[in-house]
Design a protein around this motif. Structure first.
Motif, PDB file in Angstrom:
ATOM      1  N   LYS A 100      19.739  47.836 101.639  1.00 21.58           N
ATOM      2  CA  LYS A 100      19.662  48.945 100.689  1.00 21.58           C
ATOM      3  C   LYS A 100      20.671  48.773  99.563  1.00 21.58           C
ATOM      4  N   HIS A 101      21.873  48.293  99.912  1.00 24.86           N
ATOM      5  CA  HIS A 101      22.905  48.067  98.893  1.00 24.86           C
ATOM      6  C   HIS A 101      22.456  46.994  97.901  1.00 24.86           C
ATOM      7  N   GLU A 102      21.892  45.904  98.413  1.00 28.10           N
ATOM      8  CA  GLU A 102      21.399  44.842  97.530  1.00 28.10           C
ATOM      9  C   GLU A 102      20.240  45.353  96.666  1.00 28.10           C
ATOM     10  N   GLN A 103      19.368  46.127  97.272  1.00 32.73           N
ATOM     11  CA  GLN A 103      18.246  46.681  96.520  1.00 32.73           C
ATOM     12  C   GLN A 103      18.749  47.607  95.419  1.00 32.73           C
ATOM     13  N   MET A 145      18.228  47.144  91.451  1.00 32.28           N
ATOM     14  CA  MET A 145      17.617  48.219  90.681  1.00 32.28           C
ATOM     15  C   MET A 145      18.507  48.599  89.496  1.00 32.28           C
ATOM     16  N   MET A 146      19.817  48.640  89.707  1.00 33.12           N
ATOM     17  CA  MET A 146      20.733  48.963  88.612  1.00 33.12           C
ATOM     18  C   MET A 146      20.702  47.857  87.550  1.00 33.12           C
ATOM     19  N   GLN A 147      20.617  46.596  87.961  1.00 35.26           N
ATOM     20  CA  GLN A 147      20.507  45.501  86.995  1.00 35.26           C
ATOM     21  C   GLN A 147      19.211  45.612  86.201  1.00 35.26           C
ATOM     22  N   ARG A 148      18.126  45.950  86.889  1.00 34.20           N
ATOM     23  CA  ARG A 148      16.846  46.123  86.197  1.00 34.20           C
ATOM     24  C   ARG A 148      16.924  47.265  85.201  1.00 34.20           C
ATOM     25  N   ASN A 149      17.535  48.373  85.591  1.00 35.73           N
ATOM     26  CA  ASN A 149      17.676  49.504  84.669  1.00 35.73           C
ATOM     27  C   ASN A 149      18.534  49.149  83.470  1.00 35.73           C
ATOM     28  N   GLU A 150      19.573  48.358  83.687  1.00 35.65           N
ATOM     29  CA  GLU A 150      20.409  47.909  82.562  1.00 35.65           C
ATOM     30  C   GLU A 150      19.603  47.032  81.609  1.00 35.65           C
ATOM     31  N   GLN A 151      18.754  46.156  82.155  1.00 39.36           N
ATOM     32  CA  GLN A 151      17.924  45.315  81.298  1.00 39.36           C
ATOM     33  C   GLN A 151      16.912  46.147  80.524  1.00 39.36           C
TER      34      GLN A 151
END
Length: 145
Positions: free
Chosen positions: A31-34, A38-44
């Motif tokens: 869950k932490h990795e996911q 997800m946060m990296q995707r949102n930043e992109q």
């Protein structure tokens, strides 16, 4: 108890509990990795949105406004100016005459063309105008300031 010593039962119980705890720990790590991905995707995505805002033509807002105002004026012109201009349009209308009695059918249906004065608007026009206006106000309301 069934010939199994108490030490073996506690060892089996602790083994099962250790396996459950390890699986729970692994699920939390997943869950932490996911969440990190997800946060990296949102930043992109946010970076792409910011780049699109910076690259946007400064006249794009005026172009959108022109399209909306043109659609609104066109729709209002058809609705309000059509009766004034007295433009005639012929519309097909089905007319049925005769009667039915029990299982006998003595009806006759013919198509007549009725003359209407003014512009006849298509069924989709009010929906198109309301969609354009709704999209315009919806996008304007969601802008960050």
């Amino acid at each position: 108890m069934f010939g199994i010593p108490l030490e073996a039962l506690t060892m089996i119980g602790s083994t099962v509990l250790g396996g459950v705890m390890k699986a729970w720990d692994q699920a939390q790590q997943d869950k932490h990795e996911q969440f990190k991905m997800m946060m990296q995707r949102n930043e992109q995505i946010e970076e792409g949105v910011q780049n699109a805002r910076q690259m946007q033509n400064p006249n794009a807002a005026w172009i959108r406004r022109f399209i909306v105002v043109s659609a609104m004026l066109g729709g209002l012109g058809i609705v309000f100016l059509a009766p004034i201009l007295e433009h005639s349009t012929f519309v097909p209308v089905e007319v049925t005459s005769g009667f039915k009695f029990l299982f006998l059918d003595f009806t006759n249906t013919i198509t007549e063309y009725k003359e209407l004065y003014g512009f006849v608007t298509p069924d989709w026009l009010p929906f198109a105008i309301t969609n354009i206006i709704g999209f315009y106000f919806g996008s304007a309301a969601m802008q960050r300031k």
